[in-house]
Design a protein around this motif. Structure first.
Motif, mmCIF file in Angstrom:
data_model
loop_
_atom_site.group_PDB
_atom_site.id
_atom_site.type_symbol
_atom_site.label_atom_id
_atom_site.label_comp_id
_atom_site.label_asym_id
_atom_site.label_seq_id
_atom_site.Cartn_x
_atom_site.Cartn_y
_atom_site.Cartn_z
ATOM 1 N N GLN A 145 0.827 -1.197 0.000
ATOM 2 C CA GLN A 145 0.000 0.000 0.000
ATOM 3 C C GLN A 145 0.867 1.254 0.000
ATOM 4 O O GLN A 145 1.997 1.253 0.502
ATOM 5 C CB GLN A 145 -0.931 0.019 1.225
ATOM 6 N N ASN A 146 0.309 2.288 -0.600
ATOM 7 C CA ASN A 146 0.996 3.572 -0.671
ATOM 8 C C ASN A 146 -0.053 4.659 -0.472
ATOM 9 O O ASN A 146 -0.679 5.112 -1.430
ATOM 10 C CB ASN A 146 1.715 3.743 -2.009
ATOM 11 N N ASP A 147 -0.265 5.037 0.760
ATOM 12 C CA ASP A 147 -1.274 6.048 1.040
ATOM 13 C C ASP A 147 -0.860 6.856 2.260
ATOM 14 O O ASP A 147 0.186 6.618 2.878
ATOM 15 C CB ASP A 147 -2.655 5.410 1.247
ATOM 16 N N GLU A 148 -1.687 7.813 2.601
ATOM 17 C CA GLU A 148 -1.374 8.697 3.711
ATOM 18 C C GLU A 148 -1.378 7.960 5.045
ATOM 19 O O GLU A 148 -0.604 8.291 5.954
ATOM 20 C CB GLU A 148 -2.384 9.846 3.749
ATOM 21 N N THR A 149 -2.226 6.957 5.174
ATOM 22 C CA THR A 149 -2.278 6.190 6.424
ATOM 23 C C THR A 149 -0.949 5.521 6.707
ATOM 24 O O THR A 149 -0.441 5.552 7.841
ATOM 25 C CB THR A 149 -3.397 5.131 6.350
ATOM 26 N N TRP A 150 -0.375 4.906 5.688
ATOM 27 C CA TRP A 150 0.928 4.237 5.872
ATOM 28 C C TRP A 150 2.010 5.245 6.225
ATOM 29 O O TRP A 150 2.856 4.996 7.093
ATOM 30 C CB TRP A 150 1.304 3.473 4.603
ATOM 31 N N ARG A 151 1.994 6.396 5.568
ATOM 32 C CA ARG A 151 2.998 7.418 5.848
ATOM 33 C C ARG A 151 2.882 7.924 7.290
ATOM 34 O O ARG A 151 3.891 8.170 7.958
ATOM 35 C CB ARG A 151 2.873 8.577 4.854
ATOM 36 N N ASP A 205 2.665 10.116 -9.213
ATOM 37 C CA ASP A 205 2.478 8.766 -8.657
ATOM 38 C C ASP A 205 3.696 7.875 -8.869
ATOM 39 O O ASP A 205 4.081 7.113 -7.976
ATOM 40 C CB ASP A 205 1.238 8.122 -9.282
ATOM 41 N N SER A 211 6.426 9.010 -6.581
ATOM 42 C CA SER A 211 6.012 8.725 -5.209
ATOM 43 C C SER A 211 6.226 7.248 -4.879
ATOM 44 O O SER A 211 6.710 6.904 -3.793
ATOM 45 C CB SER A 211 4.540 9.113 -5.027
ATOM 46 N N ASP A 212 5.887 6.383 -5.823
ATOM 47 C CA ASP A 212 6.087 4.950 -5.609
ATOM 48 C C ASP A 212 7.569 4.622 -5.518
ATOM 49 O O ASP A 212 7.984 3.780 -4.706
ATOM 50 C CB ASP A 212 5.433 4.174 -6.756
ATOM 51 N N GLN A 270 8.838 5.642 -2.060
ATOM 52 C CA GLN A 270 8.386 4.731 -1.001
ATOM 53 C C GLN A 270 9.181 3.442 -0.996
ATOM 54 O O GLN A 270 9.563 2.932 0.073
ATOM 55 C CB GLN A 270 6.897 4.419 -1.157
#
Length: 283
Positions: free
Chosen positions: A219-225, A261, A264-265, A268
């Motif tokens: 996953q790559n989203d704000e929650t993980w960050r 994107d 960003s990937d 990460q």
């Protein structure tokens, strides 16, 4: 009796078989005794005399050996004892092993893993590796890591978690002007097993980091960050100066402001690479 008769009577007293012709001594060859050697004895070869005792000894040895094997061992499968372990016993052994590990402080363990990473260069000195990062990769906003291994300095980036993502990563790097198999290629990289003598809050924190790595691969989203940022803020004092975590913190800031994107990937997955290297460097 006259002399002629006396002579005839005297001649007849000798047995017939002892009468010899005058030429008999010359016409009858003498019998020669056979030459003696270590292979003969009284005209018979020693080898012929030894064969029978040898064969007899071998035969008796086989019979005697087979009897000993039969007497002292049982070759039948039914004679092999089978040990069964109840489920309760297994659980007890596992708990006991776990307890021993905790008593010894070896409560944290990270298994060995292997991933593909992107390699940009390999140098004999860190200065040359840093020069590549500063002159060629940073101007194109490509995050990279200089990692020493076996006296050589690798410039690597982007932990490849799935084979399918390699195509899009290659396209993005080539869009920055790099050429595949000239400026970069994919390389297998192994991360050694890690076992540490830790307990309490450091143990809890390290285990939490493994969960963040696992979730970040899918996953790559704000929650993980946010989870990663919170985890970094709680790092124990012994890991305050860890260079890999400092680089993760810097990349996390870039990731929060990145809108593309593909890039960003890429950032990460470079963070994930840093995290794996952080754990590996602890061993």
């Amino acid at each position: 009796m006259d002399e002629q008769k006396k002579v005839r009577v005297t001649m007849n007293q000798y047995p017939q078989h002892e009468k010899k012709h005058d030429l008999e001594h010359y016409l009858t060859p003498k019998k020669s005794n056979p030459k003696s050697s270590f292979l003969t004895f009284n005209g018979r070869t020693m080898l012929a005399k030894m064969v029978k005792p040898i064969l007899l000894a071998v035969f008796l040895g086989v019979i005697f050996g087979a009897g000993l094997i039969y007497y002292f061992s049982d070759l039948s499968p039914d004679a092999v004892p089978v040990t069964t372990v109840d489920q309760d016993d297994e659980e007890s052994n596992e708990q006991q092993s776990s307890g021993e590990g905790e008593e010894n402080g070896e409560a944290f363990s990270k298994p060995s893993t292997e991933y593909e990473v992107i390699q940009f260069g390999l140098f004999s000195s860190q200065e040359n590796a840093d020069e590549l990062v500063q002159d060629k990769l940073k101007p194109n906003s490509i995050p990279a890591i200089v990692q020493e291994d076996g006296g050589q300095y690798y410039v690597i980036s982007h932990l490849v978690s799935e084979e399918a993502e390699k195509s899009s990563v290659t396209d993005w790097l080539e869009s920055t002007g790099l050429v595949y198999m000239e400026d970069f290629f994919y390389k297998s990289w192994g991360f050694d097993r890690v076992s540490l003598n830790v307990e309490g809050e450091p143990l809890k924190w390290l285990n939490e980091g493994l969960s963040i790595i696992e979730s970040g691969e899918s996953q790559n989203d704000e929650t993980w960050r946010n989870e990663l940022e919170s985890w970094l803020s709680k790092r124990p004092s012994q890991y305050e100066e860890a260079s890999r975590l400092n680089q993760v913190n810097n990349l996390l800031g870039e990731l929060s402001n990145e809108e593309d994107d593909a890039q960003s990937d890429f950032i990460q997955h470079t963070i994930l690479l840093n995290l794996h290297l952080f754990y590996t460097n602890l061993s």
